[in-house]
Design a protein around this motif. Structure first.
Motif, PDB file in Angstrom:
ATOM      1  N   LEU A   1       7.909   5.012 -10.554  1.00 21.56           N
ATOM      2  CA  LEU A   1       6.663   5.337 -11.069  1.00 21.56           C
ATOM      3  C   LEU A   1       6.956   6.759 -11.418  1.00 21.56           C
ATOM      4  O   LEU A   1       7.249   7.632 -10.699  1.00 21.56           O
ATOM      5  N   ALA A   2       6.494   7.218 -12.868  1.00 21.80           N
ATOM      6  CA  ALA A   2       6.682   8.558 -13.341  1.00 21.80           C
ATOM      7  C   ALA A   2       5.412   8.673 -14.165  1.00 21.80           C
ATOM      8  O   ALA A   2       5.172   8.179 -15.031  1.00 21.80           O
ATOM      9  N   GLY A   3       4.446   9.735 -13.381  1.00 22.52           N
ATOM     10  CA  GLY A   3       3.532   9.635 -14.082  1.00 22.52           C
ATOM     11  C   GLY A   3       2.470   8.444 -14.193  1.00 22.52           C
ATOM     12  O   GLY A   3       2.372   7.863 -12.802  1.00 22.52           O
ATOM     13  N   ASP A   4       2.027   8.043 -15.276  1.00 18.03           N
ATOM     14  CA  ASP A   4       1.395   6.777 -15.267  1.00 18.03           C
ATOM     15  C   ASP A   4       2.202   5.703 -15.634  1.00 18.03           C
ATOM     16  O   ASP A   4       1.755   4.692 -16.161  1.00 18.03           O
ATOM     17  N   VAL A   5       3.490   5.937 -15.845  1.00 19.47           N
ATOM     18  CA  VAL A   5       4.320   5.089 -16.344  1.00 19.47           C
ATOM     19  C   VAL A   5       5.172   4.077 -15.045  1.00 19.47           C
ATOM     20  O   VAL A   5       5.854   4.988 -14.252  1.00 19.47           O
ATOM     21  N   SER A   6       5.026   2.982 -15.155  1.00 13.56           N
ATOM     22  CA  SER A   6       6.136   2.259 -14.150  1.00 13.56           C
ATOM     23  C   SER A   6       6.978   1.466 -14.734  1.00 13.56           C
ATOM     24  O   SER A   6       7.212   1.029 -15.915  1.00 13.56           O
ATOM     25  N   SER A   7       8.247   1.689 -13.908  1.00 15.30           N
ATOM     26  CA  SER A   7       9.560   0.881 -14.399  1.00 15.30           C
ATOM     27  C   SER A   7       9.484  -0.549 -14.316  1.00 15.30           C
ATOM     28  O   SER A   7       8.393  -1.204 -13.844  1.00 15.30           O
ATOM     29  N   PRO A   8      10.266  -1.465 -15.015  1.00 17.82           N
ATOM     30  CA  PRO A   8      10.320  -2.780 -14.491  1.00 17.82           C
ATOM     31  C   PRO A   8      10.374  -3.014 -13.066  1.00 17.82           C
ATOM     32  O   PRO A   8      10.837  -2.157 -12.092  1.00 17.82           O
ATOM     33  N   ILE A   9      10.006  -4.034 -12.614  1.00 19.89           N
ATOM     34  CA  ILE A   9      10.184  -4.413 -11.180  1.00 19.89           C
ATOM     35  C   ILE A   9      11.617  -5.099 -10.958  1.00 19.89           C
ATOM     36  O   ILE A   9      11.816  -6.012 -11.532  1.00 19.89           O
ATOM     37  N   GLY A  10      12.289  -4.749 -10.143  1.00 17.61           N
ATOM     38  CA  GLY A  10      13.607  -5.051  -9.725  1.00 17.61           C
ATOM     39  C   GLY A  10      13.712  -5.834  -8.302  1.00 17.61           C
ATOM     40  O   GLY A  10      12.519  -5.845  -7.604  1.00 17.61           O
ATOM     41  N   GLN A  11      14.566  -6.897  -8.176  1.00 17.82           N
ATOM     42  CA  GLN A  11      14.783  -7.495  -6.937  1.00 17.82           C
ATOM     43  C   GLN A  11      16.052  -7.185  -6.382  1.00 17.82           C
ATOM     44  O   GLN A  11      16.996  -7.155  -7.075  1.00 17.82           O
ATOM     45  N   THR A  12      16.412  -7.071  -4.980  1.00 17.41           N
ATOM     46  CA  THR A  12      17.544  -7.044  -4.354  1.00 17.41           C
ATOM     47  C   THR A  12      17.562  -7.541  -3.059  1.00 17.41           C
ATOM     48  O   THR A  12      16.515  -7.982  -2.298  1.00 17.41           O
ATOM     49  N   ILE A  13      18.553  -7.622  -2.427  1.00 15.11           N
ATOM     50  CA  ILE A  13      18.889  -8.293  -1.129  1.00 15.11           C
ATOM     51  C   ILE A  13      19.874  -7.655  -0.153  1.00 15.11           C
ATOM     52  O   ILE A  13      20.854  -7.307  -0.631  1.00 15.11           O
ATOM     53  N   THR A  14      19.238  -7.483   0.857  1.00 15.22           N
ATOM     54  CA  THR A  14      19.993  -6.752   1.990  1.00 15.22           C
ATOM     55  C   THR A  14      21.078  -7.983   2.275  1.00 15.22           C
ATOM     56  O   THR A  14      21.101  -9.040   2.315  1.00 15.22           O
ATOM     57  N   LEU A  15      22.414  -7.510   2.896  1.00 18.24           N
ATOM     58  CA  LEU A  15      23.449  -8.255   3.460  1.00 18.24           C
ATOM     59  C   LEU A  15      23.023  -8.905   4.799  1.00 18.24           C
ATOM     60  O   LEU A  15      22.331  -8.418   5.575  1.00 18.24           O
TER      61      LEU A  15
END
Length: 611
Positions: free
Chosen positions: A112-126
């Protein structure tokens, strides 16, 4: 502790909600002058940490960016969060190494930067501990102007993948009219900048263009990447001191390399080496108790210049003792002495049969000519060329420090009784011979061969290697790597990109015929395949490759796509996925082929079970 659920289960349950959350923030908010046009990405996962990445598009010099990680798609409940400042000095990219995570767990993240959000990502730990299975996707060679990244889309749509292994040539450095750009204008994929990449801003702009691709964005937002570079992230056929695609008019090589790597580390979800130079990007990962993954760096840290067969080919020699200049005397090559000189031995092919020219004065005359007369030629000495040049122990690909690292990790994996030892690698390790095109091809077929290959057709009768940019040109280093497999009883699977073709190749150490490894090669995302580059049908090329290489177990050269590898304690199943087209955004699966590998008993490596 969060429950570890499969990607298939998670996509079924939460994908609609996640998609809704991810769509609207990608556009720039009115008046904010901030956007996340290049998506999000994650990489270099461990059991407790992962790199998260994004880039802020803004007119501001500096921007404060918050980040948030949660096991819930709507970020309800407990989360891990933080903030940092990005600026133009790092091209407004954002990279954070999030620690304190749970092993084998899927997380959602956003910026998030100011009032703008990035797309939401997914990740997985090993994961850690015992595993029933683990599946990773493997890819390489994604040339933006050559076509659409449909193979990335196919990977993003595969619900069983848990990790992406990208083996290099993530970007290409050529100008807009360069390699594989003939259809770029029609496809709306003309390279930016238009010039070849040489400066920091050039590399940054090219990375930005690639990261603007929606299919690549979607894959990055779906899964963590483990990345390695090959040559085109800097320049074609690079080595530690230069590149084929770098000349004096393009400035200092070391400065160009430094600029390319700075942009790479800014734009990629990858950790910089700790306590080592940026070029020393070798590292390892542990996939629970199931496998060790050792990532090699074979391009920029220690690689010696590639052998050029046309320039470096060794020819049969003739030796003379000239201590008596008036009466030179032919001697054996083993004779030493300051007065012994050698020459390439010419043959007169107009005689039937061909006859060597052994007269000293005639040889002297010929050696002073820029071009031999018609009917006279020097005879290549492939045995000497292989032993003295290709397999020269002084020629380095890995270098001493990396060899120490690899040896230690293979030994550690063996002591931990891990079933599989995976080697992430850029170019073919296995011995691969070029087919004898001079004998096999008809005059009509020879006429269709690409112009760059036609001069090499006579040389193929000698048994030349299938390229010397690969480990074919560094035979001593190859034998060292395979010896480590023998020494540790490794079940070694080498995973390779670079060739724009799919491969299954047996790996055999010269010292032990009982041990065997295996190499799996992933085809390209878009870069032109071998049939197109050579000027031969895929079926004909495959036929000739099998005839020339007894260690070849699978070859598919016609399609783009990716490779997946499913590991269990007893088997490793490779699936070569093909896509129908890169010329249109609408595509279909073009099927797949599979190979099944099983561990041998008593540390003797692995064997192919099914083709």
């Amino acid at each position: 502790m969060p429950r570890n659920i499969t990607r298939r289960e998670l996509l079924t349950r939460v994908a609609p909600a996640t998609a809704a959350l991810a769509v609207s923030p990608t556009s720039m908010a009115a008046g904010s002058k901030i956007a996340f046009y290049h998506g999000v990405a994650s990489g270099d996962p461990t059991q407790s940490a992962v790199i998260l990445w994004t880039r802020v598009t803004t007119s501001r010099t500096e921007v404060d960016v918050d980040w948030e990680v949660s096991v819930n798609a709507d970020f309800s409940g407990e989360s891990i969060s933080g903030s940092l400042l990005t600026s133009g000095s790092r091209d407004h990219t954002v990279k954070v190494d999030v620690d304190g995570l749970q092993a084998g767990t899927r997380y959602f993240y956003r910026f998030l930067a100011g009032d703008v959000s990035s797309p939401i990502g997914q990740t997985i730990t090993l994961p850690e501990g015992e595993l029933d299975s683990f599946k990773l996707g493997i890819c390489s060679c994604s040339n933006y102007p050559a076509g659409y990244f449909n193979a990335y889309a196919a990977m993003a749509d595969n619900p069983d993948l848990e990790l992406v292994l990208h083996l290099g040539d993530y970007i290409y450095e050529y100008d807009a009219d360069g390699y594989a750009s003939a259809n770029a204008e029609a496809l709306g994929r003309r390279s930016e900048p238009l010039s070849e990449l040489t400066e920091l801003d050039d590399y940054r702009r090219r990375h930005a263009q690639y990261k603007s691709d929606k299919d690549l964005q979607r894959l990055h937002a779906s899964l963590p990447f483990i990345l390695s570079w090959d040559d085109h992230e800097v320049a074609n056929d690079g080595w530690h001191g230069g590149a084929d695609n770098h000349d004096k008019g393009e400035g200092d090589w070391q400065m160009r390399k430094a600029a390319a790597l700075q942009a790479y580390y800014e734009w990629m979800p990858i950790r910089a080496p700790m306590g080592r130079a940026n070029v020393d990007q070798w590292r390892s990962f542990e996939i629970g108790q199931l496998a060790s993954l050792i990532m090699l760096e074979t391009r920029l840290s220690a690689r010696d210049p590639q052998v050029d067969i046309g320039r470096d080919l060794t020819y049969e020699q003739i030796y003379f003792d000239i201590s008596n200049p008036g009466s030179p005397k032919r001697v054996a090559g083993s004779d030493a002495g300051d007065d012994v000189v050698s020459f390439n031995l010419p043959y007169d092919h107009d005689q039937k049969p061909s006859a060597a020219i052994e007269d000293y004065h005639r040889i002297m005359e010929l050696s002073e000519l820029e071009k031999l007369p018609k009917g006279i030629a020097y005879r290549p000495d492939m045995k000497a060329f292989t032993e003295q040049i290709l397999d020269d122990p002084a020629r380095q690909l890995l270098g001493g420090k990396q060899r120490e690292f690899v040896a230690a990790r293979l030994e550690q994996s063996a002591k931990q009784a891990k079933p599989w030892q995976l080697i992430g690698n850029q170019t073919l390790v296995a011995k691969v011979q070029t087919p004898n095109l001079a004998k096999a091809l008809s005059p009509e077929e020879k006429d269709k061969i690409s112009d760059f290959l036609k001069p090499a057709i006579p040389l193929t009768a000698l048994g030349i290697p299938f390229g010397t940019d690969s480990w074919n040109g560094y035979g001593a280093e190859r034998e060292w790597l395979l010896e480590q497999g023998v020494k540790n009883g490794s079940n070694m699977i080498v995973l390779t990109g670079d060739t724009h073709a799919s491969w299954g190749l047996e790996l055999q150490a010269e010292s032990d015929a009982n041990w065997q490894g295996f190499e799996l090669g992933a085809t390209s995302i878009t870069s032109p395949g071998l049939p197109e580059a050579i000027g031969m049908t895929a079926d004909r090329l495959t036929e000739l490759l099998f005839q020339a290489n007894a260690n070849l177990r699978y070859s598919e050269t016609a399609h783009h796509g990716y490779l997946s590898l499913t590991l269990t304690a007893d088997s490793a199943t490779a699936e070569f996925h093909r896509i129908s087209t890169i010329s249109e955004q609408a595509y279909q699966s073009a099927g797949s082929d599979s190979l099944s590998l099983r561990r041998r008993d008593a540390g003797k490596g692995i064997e192919l079970q099914k083709t």
